[in-house]
Design a protein around this motif. Sequence first.
Motif, PDB file in Angstrom:
ATOM      1  N   LYS A   1       0.832  -1.210   0.000  1.00 42.85           N
ATOM      2  CA  LYS A   1       0.000   0.000   0.000  1.00 42.85           C
ATOM      3  C   LYS A   1       0.865   1.257   0.000  1.00 42.85           C
ATOM      4  CE  LYS A   1      -3.927   2.284   2.030  1.00 42.85           C
ATOM      5  NZ  LYS A   1      -4.366   2.880   0.814  1.00 42.85           N
ATOM      6  N   SER A   2       1.814   1.335   0.911  1.00 44.24           N
ATOM      7  CA  SER A   2       2.643   2.537   0.958  1.00 44.24           C
ATOM      8  C   SER A   2       3.748   2.519  -0.098  1.00 44.24           C
ATOM      9  CB  SER A   2       3.251   2.710   2.354  1.00 44.24           C
ATOM     10  OG  SER A   2       4.062   1.601   2.675  1.00 44.24           O
ATOM     11  N   HIS A   3       4.167   1.343  -0.512  1.00 48.18           N
ATOM     12  CA  HIS A   3       5.261   1.199  -1.485  1.00 48.18           C
ATOM     13  C   HIS A   3       4.835   1.632  -2.887  1.00 48.18           C
ATOM     14  CE1 HIS A   3       9.058  -0.424  -2.890  1.00 48.18           C
ATOM     15  NE2 HIS A   3       8.482  -1.341  -3.633  1.00 48.18           N
ATOM     16  N   VAL A   4       3.573   1.280  -3.251  1.00 47.98           N
ATOM     17  CA  VAL A   4       3.169   1.561  -4.632  1.00 47.98           C
ATOM     18  C   VAL A   4       1.680   1.842  -4.808  1.00 47.98           C
ATOM     19  CG1 VAL A   4       2.634  -0.708  -5.626  1.00 47.98           C
ATOM     20  CG2 VAL A   4       4.023   0.853  -6.910  1.00 47.98           C
ATOM     21  N   LEU A   5       0.822   1.331  -3.950  1.00 50.90           N
ATOM     22  CA  LEU A   5      -0.624   1.414  -4.190  1.00 50.90           C
ATOM     23  C   LEU A   5      -1.292   2.713  -3.761  1.00 50.90           C
ATOM     24  CD1 LEU A   5      -1.743  -2.218  -3.294  1.00 50.90           C
ATOM     25  CD2 LEU A   5      -1.526  -1.180  -5.568  1.00 50.90           C
ATOM     26  N   ASP A   6      -0.732   3.416  -2.813  1.00 50.20           N
ATOM     27  CA  ASP A   6      -1.325   4.683  -2.415  1.00 50.20           C
ATOM     28  C   ASP A   6      -1.385   5.584  -3.651  1.00 50.20           C
ATOM     29  OD1 ASP A   6      -2.076   6.756  -0.290  1.00 50.20           O
ATOM     30  OD2 ASP A   6      -0.417   7.715  -1.388  1.00 50.20           O
ATOM     31  N   PRO A   7      -2.569   6.141  -3.974  1.00 48.95           N
ATOM     32  CA  PRO A   7      -2.705   6.908  -5.224  1.00 48.95           C
ATOM     33  C   PRO A   7      -1.684   8.034  -5.405  1.00 48.95           C
ATOM     34  CG  PRO A   7      -4.869   6.477  -4.320  1.00 48.95           C
ATOM     35  CD  PRO A   7      -3.866   6.015  -3.292  1.00 48.95           C
ATOM     36  N   LYS A   8      -1.385   8.772  -4.358  1.00 49.15           N
ATOM     37  CA  LYS A   8      -0.401   9.865  -4.483  1.00 49.15           C
ATOM     38  C   LYS A   8       0.998   9.305  -4.732  1.00 49.15           C
ATOM     39  CE  LYS A   8      -3.023  13.432  -3.906  1.00 49.15           C
ATOM     40  NZ  LYS A   8      -3.468  14.095  -5.090  1.00 49.15           N
ATOM     41  N   ARG A   9       1.334   8.251  -3.997  1.00 46.64           N
ATOM     42  CA  ARG A   9       2.646   7.608  -4.193  1.00 46.64           C
ATOM     43  C   ARG A   9       2.726   7.052  -5.608  1.00 46.64           C
ATOM     44  NH1 ARG A   9       7.971   6.457  -3.530  1.00 46.64           N
ATOM     45  NH2 ARG A   9       8.374   4.247  -3.335  1.00 46.64           N
ATOM     46  N   LEU A  10       1.671   6.374  -6.059  1.00 51.43           N
ATOM     47  CA  LEU A  10       1.653   5.804  -7.400  1.00 51.43           C
ATOM     48  C   LEU A  10       1.853   6.892  -8.455  1.00 51.43           C
ATOM     49  CD1 LEU A  10       1.326   3.410  -9.306  1.00 51.43           C
ATOM     50  CD2 LEU A  10      -1.159   3.655  -9.067  1.00 51.43           C
ATOM     51  N   GLU A  11       1.164   8.011  -8.290  1.00 50.21           N
ATOM     52  CA  GLU A  11       1.322   9.108  -9.258  1.00 50.21           C
ATOM     53  C   GLU A  11       2.767   9.590  -9.329  1.00 50.21           C
ATOM     54  OE1 GLU A  11      -1.467  12.376  -9.081  1.00 50.21           O
ATOM     55  OE2 GLU A  11      -3.086  10.967  -8.625  1.00 50.21           O
ATOM     56  N   SER A  12       3.464   9.584  -8.210  1.00 47.85           N
ATOM     57  CA  SER A  12       4.857  10.035  -8.206  1.00 47.85           C
ATOM     58  C   SER A  12       5.792   9.011  -8.852  1.00 47.85           C
ATOM     59  CB  SER A  12       5.322  10.346  -6.779  1.00 47.85           C
ATOM     60  OG  SER A  12       5.522   9.152  -6.038  1.00 47.85           O
TER      61      SER A  12
END
Length: 192
Positions: free
Chosen positions: A27-38
Amino acid sequence: MTKYPKSTFFYLLSPHSLIMNPSISLKSHVLDPKRLESLMIRDKPVVPPDSVIRTFSHLKGDKVDLILTQDNEGLCQGSFLIRRGEWAKFFLDTWFDPLYRSYNFQKAEGHALEHVVQWHPTILTKLALVPQHLLNSYGVDIPSRGGRDVMHKEGEFVVRLVACELDTSRYCEKEFDQYYQQWKARLNKGSI
């Protein structure tokens, strides 16, 4: 997906892989939408090096249903994330449609995946490519696939022994054991 209807995402991982750092939360590595956008690789050829079809530059993280990596040879289907839902059913049905399965693509489902991603906008509009090291580091140096740049480094999430079962000069179990011993050493030190 039917068995776990309350799950949001599913992670497909090749059996020739090992999660090296299980303390990393997807979730925090890649799935969180803001993180994914970055992390998203935008406006890049879907199939390297020069496909005319490119990833979207305007896609938002909360609209992504399929997260893939790519190496120098193409899309990597040995480690990917997919969001459960009607779109996922459509995508999987399309990818495994008997028409594509019987087409005799040179690299079977790999080329079928590249075909449906490039030529079906409904699929491309939900796709995010992320840097390979996040979900799909390789265990051996394969120059044609990216060489040392895509090899597993300490602390990364997963190592994949890509194509070890296809190369008669390699021994999957021996390669796996090397990484398993590293994993056990980290466990014994309490860093996992």
